[in-house]
Write a protein that holds these residues in place. Structure first.
Motif, PDB file in Angstrom:
ATOM      1  N   VAL A 153       0.734  66.594  18.802  1.00  0.00           N
ATOM      2  CA  VAL A 153      -0.683  66.365  18.549  1.00  0.00           C
ATOM      3  C   VAL A 153      -1.099  66.783  17.136  1.00  0.00           C
ATOM      4  O   VAL A 153      -2.117  66.317  16.614  1.00  0.00           O
ATOM      5  CB  VAL A 153      -1.534  67.121  19.602  1.00  0.00           C
ATOM      6  N   VAL A 154      -0.307  67.651  16.490  1.00  0.00           N
ATOM      7  CA  VAL A 154      -0.659  68.112  15.140  1.00  0.00           C
ATOM      8  C   VAL A 154      -0.049  67.234  14.056  1.00  0.00           C
ATOM      9  O   VAL A 154      -0.148  67.567  12.873  1.00  0.00           O
ATOM     10  CB  VAL A 154      -0.225  69.581  14.935  1.00  0.00           C
ATOM     11  N   LEU A 155       0.570  66.122  14.437  1.00  0.00           N
ATOM     12  CA  LEU A 155       1.201  65.230  13.459  1.00  0.00           C
ATOM     13  C   LEU A 155       0.245  64.787  12.351  1.00  0.00           C
ATOM     14  O   LEU A 155       0.593  64.874  11.164  1.00  0.00           O
ATOM     15  CB  LEU A 155       1.793  64.016  14.180  1.00  0.00           C
ATOM     16  N   PRO A 156      -0.980  64.312  12.669  1.00  0.00           N
ATOM     17  CA  PRO A 156      -1.899  63.908  11.585  1.00  0.00           C
ATOM     18  C   PRO A 156      -2.241  65.055  10.636  1.00  0.00           C
ATOM     19  O   PRO A 156      -2.368  64.843   9.420  1.00  0.00           O
ATOM     20  CB  PRO A 156      -3.145  63.428  12.342  1.00  0.00           C
ATOM     21  N   ILE A 157      -2.384  66.261  11.186  1.00  0.00           N
ATOM     22  CA  ILE A 157      -2.718  67.410  10.347  1.00  0.00           C
ATOM     23  C   ILE A 157      -1.565  67.746   9.407  1.00  0.00           C
ATOM     24  O   ILE A 157      -1.773  68.029   8.220  1.00  0.00           O
ATOM     25  CB  ILE A 157      -3.070  68.631  11.227  1.00  0.00           C
ATOM     26  N   ASN A 158      -0.335  67.718   9.930  1.00  0.00           N
ATOM     27  CA  ASN A 158       0.827  68.021   9.090  1.00  0.00           C
ATOM     28  C   ASN A 158       1.018  66.978   7.993  1.00  0.00           C
ATOM     29  O   ASN A 158       1.430  67.300   6.879  1.00  0.00           O
ATOM     30  CB  ASN A 158       2.090  68.104   9.956  1.00  0.00           C
ATOM     31  N   ILE A 159       0.728  65.727   8.306  1.00  0.00           N
ATOM     32  CA  ILE A 159       0.805  64.679   7.275  1.00  0.00           C
ATOM     33  C   ILE A 159      -0.281  64.885   6.231  1.00  0.00           C
ATOM     34  O   ILE A 159      -0.059  64.722   5.024  1.00  0.00           O
ATOM     35  CB  ILE A 159       0.687  63.287   7.913  1.00  0.00           C
ATOM     36  N   LEU A 160      -1.459  65.283   6.678  1.00  0.00           N
ATOM     37  CA  LEU A 160      -2.569  65.537   5.758  1.00  0.00           C
ATOM     38  C   LEU A 160      -2.252  66.675   4.801  1.00  0.00           C
ATOM     39  O   LEU A 160      -2.722  66.688   3.656  1.00  0.00           O
ATOM     40  CB  LEU A 160      -3.840  65.851   6.559  1.00  0.00           C
ATOM     41  N   GLU A 161      -1.433  67.620   5.267  1.00  0.00           N
ATOM     42  CA  GLU A 161      -1.055  68.747   4.417  1.00  0.00           C
ATOM     43  C   GLU A 161      -0.289  68.309   3.176  1.00  0.00           C
ATOM     44  O   GLU A 161      -0.292  69.007   2.160  1.00  0.00           O
ATOM     45  CB  GLU A 161      -0.220  69.751   5.212  1.00  0.00           C
ATOM     46  N   LEU A 162       0.388  67.163   3.253  1.00  0.00           N
ATOM     47  CA  LEU A 162       1.102  66.643   2.084  1.00  0.00           C
ATOM     48  C   LEU A 162       0.157  66.404   0.918  1.00  0.00           C
ATOM     49  O   LEU A 162       0.559  66.475  -0.248  1.00  0.00           O
ATOM     50  CB  LEU A 162       1.821  65.342   2.449  1.00  0.00           C
ATOM     51  N   PHE A 163      -1.095  66.100   1.221  1.00  0.00           N
ATOM     52  CA  PHE A 163      -2.091  65.864   0.178  1.00  0.00           C
ATOM     53  C   PHE A 163      -2.937  67.121  -0.089  1.00  0.00           C
ATOM     54  O   PHE A 163      -3.388  67.329  -1.204  1.00  0.00           O
ATOM     55  CB  PHE A 163      -3.001  64.695   0.591  1.00  0.00           C
ATOM     56  N   ILE A 164      -3.124  67.927   0.945  1.00  0.00           N
ATOM     57  CA  ILE A 164      -3.969  69.119   0.807  1.00  0.00           C
ATOM     58  C   ILE A 164      -3.303  70.173  -0.058  1.00  0.00           C
ATOM     59  O   ILE A 164      -3.953  70.798  -0.911  1.00  0.00           O
ATOM     60  CB  ILE A 164      -4.316  69.701   2.194  1.00  0.00           C
ATOM     61  N   LYS A 165      -1.994  70.384   0.131  1.00  0.00           N
ATOM     62  CA  LYS A 165      -1.305  71.448  -0.607  1.00  0.00           C
ATOM     63  C   LYS A 165      -1.332  71.225  -2.116  1.00  0.00           C
ATOM     64  O   LYS A 165      -1.725  72.131  -2.863  1.00  0.00           O
ATOM     65  CB  LYS A 165       0.134  71.589  -0.095  1.00  0.00           C
ATOM     66  N   PRO A 166      -0.915  70.041  -2.638  1.00  0.00           N
ATOM     67  CA  PRO A 166      -0.990  69.866  -4.093  1.00  0.00           C
ATOM     68  C   PRO A 166      -2.414  69.871  -4.611  1.00  0.00           C
ATOM     69  O   PRO A 166      -2.681  70.359  -5.716  1.00  0.00           O
ATOM     70  CB  PRO A 166      -0.322  68.500  -4.322  1.00  0.00           C
TER      71      PRO A 166
END
Length: 229
Positions: A153-166
């Protein structure tokens, strides 16, 4: 206040120093030229520091250099553990570059870290390092699977982290450097003598070095998270 706004817009403006006459003209911004100067300075200092090194009779310069390198390795190893040792040279190089960039304003140059393009590239490079570290440690299948951990269920959040971290790394560095400039200009407007010098020592030196620590620490921490099982 209008003067402050004008100065702020001037700081945000990426002034073109010269244009390379290829492909219709490639503009070279001031931040790029200053970055080249920093790279040349680092290259020159590196040559000076590693000359005449000795295993049997190390001098004071070599001893201090070895202490600095050993201290840097211990710091990053404490943060990342044993898995991220091969990424320490990159993190150390970024730390030196950002440190000199933040301090170079003391010598009359515009810090490259005031350019959003520079901090954005640093953020993108860091996220590439983080994801490559995770891919190398876990393999392709394990790396893809990590996006669905600890539960799908956290898949969208983990993918979003790819953009949030940088974006987080980029805006934190850029915002703090630019914020220091705004605060210093306000102080100069209110108390134009003596006191700005004291605050300049804080914002240009202490705060600038703090941003180096924060950037490389978070990058190292993200690398550790990427390689953890």
């Amino acid at each position: 206040m209008d003067k402050l706004v004008e100065q702020l817009m001037e700081e945000l403006n990426c002034e073109t120093v010269f244009t390379i006459p290829i492909l219709g003209g490639v503009p070279v911004a001031e931040s790029v030229v200053v970055s080249w100067m920093i790279m040349a300075l680092i290259f020159f200092i590196s040559i000076v520091l590693v000359r005449n090194l000795s295993v049997k009779t190390p001098g004071h310069r070599q001893t201090l250099l070895e202490m600095a390198v050993t201290g840097g390795y211990h710091f990053f190893e404490d943060v990342m553990g044993g898995y991220g040792k091969e990424y320490i040279p990159y993190l150390a190089a970024v730390a030196v570059y950002i440190g000199i960039s933040n301090l170079i304003g003391l010598f009359g140059f515009k810090p490259p870290t005031k350019d959003l393009n520079v901090t954005a590239v640093l953020g993108i490079m860091s996220i590439l390092l983080i994801e490559i570290a995770g891919y190398r440690k876990k393999g392709g299948k394990g790396w893809l699977k990590s996006f669905a951990e600890p539960m799908p269920v956290v898949l969208p959040i983990n993918i979003l982290e790819l953009f949030i971290k940088p974006l987080s790394l980029c805006m934190r560095l850029f915002g703090n450097v630019l914020g220091s400039f705004v605060i210093m200009e306000l102080i100069k407007m209110i108390v134009p003598a003596v006191i700005p010098v004291i605050f300049s020592c804080y914002f240009d030196i202490f705060d600038g070095l703090i941003q180096v620590y924060v950037f490389v620490f978070l990058t190292a921490l993200f690398v550790k998270e990427a390689v953890e099982d």
